[in-house]
Design an enzyme around this catalytic site. Structure first.
Site, PDB file in Angstrom:
ATOM      1  N   ASP A 167      24.307   8.510  11.564  1.00 30.11           N
ATOM      2  CA  ASP A 167      24.899   7.412  10.798  1.00 30.11           C
ATOM      3  C   ASP A 167      25.389   6.284  11.709  1.00 30.11           C
ATOM      4  OD1 ASP A 167      26.904   8.821  11.931  1.00 30.11           O
ATOM      5  OD2 ASP A 167      28.195   8.883  10.153  1.00 30.11           O
ATOM      6  N   HIS A 192       7.752  -7.232  31.961  1.00 28.39           N
ATOM      7  CA  HIS A 192       8.857  -6.918  31.044  1.00 28.39           C
ATOM      8  C   HIS A 192       9.533  -5.603  31.428  1.00 28.39           C
ATOM      9  CE1 HIS A 192       7.022  -9.720  27.769  1.00 28.39           C
ATOM     10  NE2 HIS A 192       7.683 -10.377  28.682  1.00 28.39           N
ATOM     11  N   ASP A 238      15.975 -11.239  35.516  1.00 28.13           N
ATOM     12  CA  ASP A 238      15.683 -12.150  34.412  1.00 28.13           C
ATOM     13  C   ASP A 238      16.675 -11.797  33.316  1.00 28.13           C
ATOM     14  OD1 ASP A 238      14.715 -13.550  32.223  1.00 28.13           O
ATOM     15  OD2 ASP A 238      12.615 -13.068  32.598  1.00 28.13           O
ATOM     16  N   ASP A 267      18.123 -18.289  29.359  1.00 29.82           N
ATOM     17  CA  ASP A 267      17.047 -17.480  29.944  1.00 29.82           C
ATOM     18  C   ASP A 267      16.861 -17.918  31.399  1.00 29.82           C
ATOM     19  OD1 ASP A 267      14.787 -15.968  30.393  1.00 29.82           O
ATOM     20  OD2 ASP A 267      13.501 -17.047  28.983  1.00 29.82           O
ATOM     21  N   HIS A 297       1.030 -15.161  33.539  1.00 30.17           N
ATOM     22  CA  HIS A 297       1.724 -15.594  32.316  1.00 30.17           C
ATOM     23  C   HIS A 297       1.828 -17.115  32.278  1.00 30.17           C
ATOM     24  CE1 HIS A 297       5.534 -16.371  34.497  1.00 30.17           C
ATOM     25  NE2 HIS A 297       5.373 -15.212  35.109  1.00 30.17           N
ATOM     26  N   HIS A 346       8.240 -21.513  27.642  1.00 31.79           N
ATOM     27  CA  HIS A 346       8.226 -21.367  26.181  1.00 31.79           C
ATOM     28  C   HIS A 346       9.381 -22.174  25.628  1.00 31.79           C
ATOM     29  CE1 HIS A 346      11.510 -18.476  26.944  1.00 31.79           C
ATOM     30  NE2 HIS A 346      10.749 -17.987  27.905  1.00 31.79           N
ATOM     31  N   HIS A 370      12.351 -16.735  22.805  1.00 34.36           N
ATOM     32  CA  HIS A 370      11.016 -17.306  22.603  1.00 34.36           C
ATOM     33  C   HIS A 370      11.095 -18.007  21.257  1.00 34.36           C
ATOM     34  CE1 HIS A 370       9.224 -14.013  25.415  1.00 34.36           C
ATOM     35  NE2 HIS A 370       9.876 -14.939  26.065  1.00 34.36           N
ATOM     36  N   GLU A 403       9.187 -21.401  34.319  1.00 30.88           N
ATOM     37  CA  GLU A 403       9.330 -20.104  34.979  1.00 30.88           C
ATOM     38  C   GLU A 403       8.053 -19.617  35.680  1.00 30.88           C
ATOM     39  OE1 GLU A 403       9.533 -16.732  32.211  1.00 30.88           O
ATOM     40  OE2 GLU A 403       9.815 -18.178  30.595  1.00 30.88           O
ATOM     41  N   TYR A 425       3.063 -12.426  41.517  1.00 32.56           N
ATOM     42  CA  TYR A 425       3.224 -10.967  41.448  1.00 32.56           C
ATOM     43  C   TYR A 425       2.043 -10.340  42.179  1.00 32.56           C
ATOM     44  CZ  TYR A 425       5.899 -13.026  37.684  1.00 32.56           C
ATOM     45  OH  TYR A 425       6.752 -13.841  36.972  1.00 32.56           O
ATOM     46  N   ARG A 449       9.874 -14.578  40.496  1.00 30.85           N
ATOM     47  CA  ARG A 449       9.859 -15.583  39.416  1.00 30.85           C
ATOM     48  C   ARG A 449      11.135 -16.411  39.557  1.00 30.85           C
ATOM     49  NH1 ARG A 449       8.749 -12.491  35.658  1.00 30.85           N
ATOM     50  NH2 ARG A 449      10.688 -12.012  34.573  1.00 30.85           N
ATOM     51  N   GLU A 472      13.256 -19.153  37.140  1.00 31.50           N
ATOM     52  CA  GLU A 472      13.247 -19.665  35.759  1.00 31.50           C
ATOM     53  C   GLU A 472      14.524 -20.431  35.443  1.00 31.50           C
ATOM     54  OE1 GLU A 472      13.218 -16.578  32.724  1.00 31.50           O
ATOM     55  OE2 GLU A 472      12.461 -18.019  31.252  1.00 31.50           O
TER      56      GLU A 472
HETATM   57  N1  GLY Z   1      13.095 -13.403  29.485  1.00 40.31           N
HETATM   58  C1  GLY Z   1      11.890 -13.521  28.820  1.00 40.31           C
HETATM   59  C2  GLY Z   1      11.114 -14.640  29.321  1.00 40.31           C
HETATM   60  O1  GLY Z   1      11.411 -15.162  30.364  1.00 40.31           O
HETATM   61  O2  GLY Z   1      10.205 -15.110  28.692  1.00 40.31           O
HETATM   62 MN    MN Z   2      11.545 -17.154  29.669  1.00 41.22          MN
HETATM   63 MN    MN Z   3      13.288 -14.954  31.319  1.00 43.85          MN
END
Ligand code: GLY
Ligand code: MN
Ligand code: MN
Length: 433
Positions: A38, A237, A254, A265, A344, A348, A355, A378, A382, A400, A402
């Site tokens: 619960d 991820h 991240d 982000d 990638h 975004h 996102h 970002e 890699y 990365r 960002e």
């Molecule tokens: N933290 C998710 C992205 O950077 O898109």
């Molecule tokens: Mn992002």
């Molecule tokens: Mn991110």
């Protein structure tokens, strides 16, 4: 930390003036989700619903037509509230949230069927399967009563596109809230950089992030924190966050907090022992160059894809110069061989959702950037630890960088300003830790 109620009311009014005569729009907050037994997961209302209502209780629905906004919610119930917490109740919805009417959820079916009678079109988010089924049921109930004079709506329209466009352009108050969220996240990243020592677990650094978010007014991260040491950073991820941080590793964090239902982000990558090795610094400086040039491209009138294209060009050129890729720049871009190291997109939309909503293309073309849009920038690199095509010194490095960038008439505005980015800056910050 939420926006004034008048702002949510103004958004509903904007919807009322933008939709045709005879429309009915319906949205729902969503239900509590069971974790086990619960116990429930923490509730977070659907962003479209909250954007139009400012109302965060589970189970609620809103119906908006040309002349009124009606909330359906859990009624006051002292016994239930004793266990599960405060409810605004039906009267509270009208008094505190400026709805024209409110009804208890138990009365919703009857009320909505009545409100659909004689309307032309129903607007809702097609991705909401549960709501879709309910709307079909309400419509069918009415359709069965046509001989008694009922008139069921015959059109179903996608509401998400319109709301996406509304949410895509942030007003000054939204931008201010996003900058506040961004600055809390900046502090959290600084804290993580200054706390790390080899031998820690990734989740110990995650604890610093969460502590800083919550001590600074944010109740929750905007998405699952990524704390990835060494080659874990090559899993885009990665959220296990349970490995031991080794001397000589780079750590990719991240993480961004949510504040007033708006996301931030940020990604930073830094050395566990406070000093970048030569190959780490070479790749890092390349990603940083790509990020800086990409950010310079986030200007009014540029196409959404321009800043990605700039990042790809800089990264590809650098990968050739460092010997990770062979061939001419144009063919590396054309045949996408850079994707072995950069798989990638460079960003975004960001807003209430990390996102965020809003179309990326208009008539199959990348859309032009406008003031009030916010994007992440970002780029990353890699190098798989199993990539035998490159010199051993590069293997297992994941980087990365960002930041969150507002499109404005004055040029790109970095909402996540003030956080160390350069190799020297990061090393200096960590030395102070
Ligand atoms: N933290 C998710 C992205 O950077 O898109
Ligand atoms: Mn992002
Ligand atoms: Mn991110």
């Amino acid at each position: 930390m939420d926006l004034p109620i008048a702002n949510y009311q103004a958004r509903r009014q904007s919807l009322q003036s933008n939709l045709p005569e005879g429309f009915v729009a319906i949205l729902r907050a969503g239900e509590l989700c069971t974790r086990n037994s619960d116990c429930d997961f923490e509730f977070r209302p659907n962003s479209h619903f909250f954007y139009l209502t400012g109302y965060a209780e589970p189970g609620a629905y809103v119906l908006i037509n040309k002349t009124q906004s009606i909330l359906f919610n859990l009624p006051k119930d002292p016994e239930k509230e004793q266990w599960d917490g405060f409810r605004h109740g039906v009267e509270g919805a009208i008094e505190n949230f400026a709805f024209d009417q409110a009804f208890a959820l138990d009365d919703m079916d009857e009320q909505i069927i009545g409100l659909l009678d004689g309307s032309q079109s129903v607007w809702f988010d097609f991705s909401d399967d549960v709501l879709q089924q309910q709307i079909v049921n309400w419509q069918q109930s009415l359709a069965k009563k046509v001989r008694q004079g009922a008139q069921a709506p015959a059109q179903f329209n996608q509401l998400a596109g319109l709301l996406g466009e509304m949410r895509l352009i942030k007003d000054a108050e939204e931008v201010a809230l996003m900058e506040k969220a961004a600055q809390i996240s900046v502090k959290a990243h600084q804290q993580a950089m200054q706390t790390v020592t080899p031998g820690m677990k990734e989740y110990e650094l995650e604890a610093e992030l969460n502590y800083c978010f919550m001590k600074s007014g944010s109740r929750t991260p905007a998405y699952n924190n990524i704390v990835a040491t060494g080659s874990n950073a090559c899993t885009l991820h990665y959220i296990e966050n349970n490995a031991e941080i080794k001397d000589g590793d780079l750590i990719l964090i991240d993480a961004g907090c949510e504040l007033g239902f708006y996301a931030s982000d940020i990604t930073r990558t830094f050395p566990a022992n406070g000093k970048f090795s030569e190959p780490q610094a070479a790749l890092y400086n390349l990603v940083l160059k790509a990020q800086k040039e990409a950010i310079d491209t986030v200007v009014v009138g540029a196409k959404y894809t321009d800043f990605h294209d700039v990042a790809v060009r800089v990264l590809s050129q650098g990968l050739i110069e460092l010997g990770l890729l062979e061939g001419e720049l144009e063919s590396v871009i054309e045949d996408k061989s850079y994707r072995d190291f950069y798989m990638h997109n460079t960003g975004h939309w960001i807003g209430m959702d990390v996102h965020d909503v809003g179309a990326y293309k208009i008539d199959a073309e990348s859309r032009p950037l406008k003031p009030g849009m916010v994007v992440t920038v970002e780029p990353g690199l890699y190098v798989s630890k199993d990539n035998m095509k490159v010199d051993e010194k590069w293997r297992g490095i994941g980087i990365r960088i960002e930041d969150d960038v507002l499109v404005s008439d004055e040029g790109p505005v970095i909402l996540t300003h003030g956080l160390a980015r350069g190799v020297d800056e990061i090393e200096a910050l960590m030395a102070k830790g």
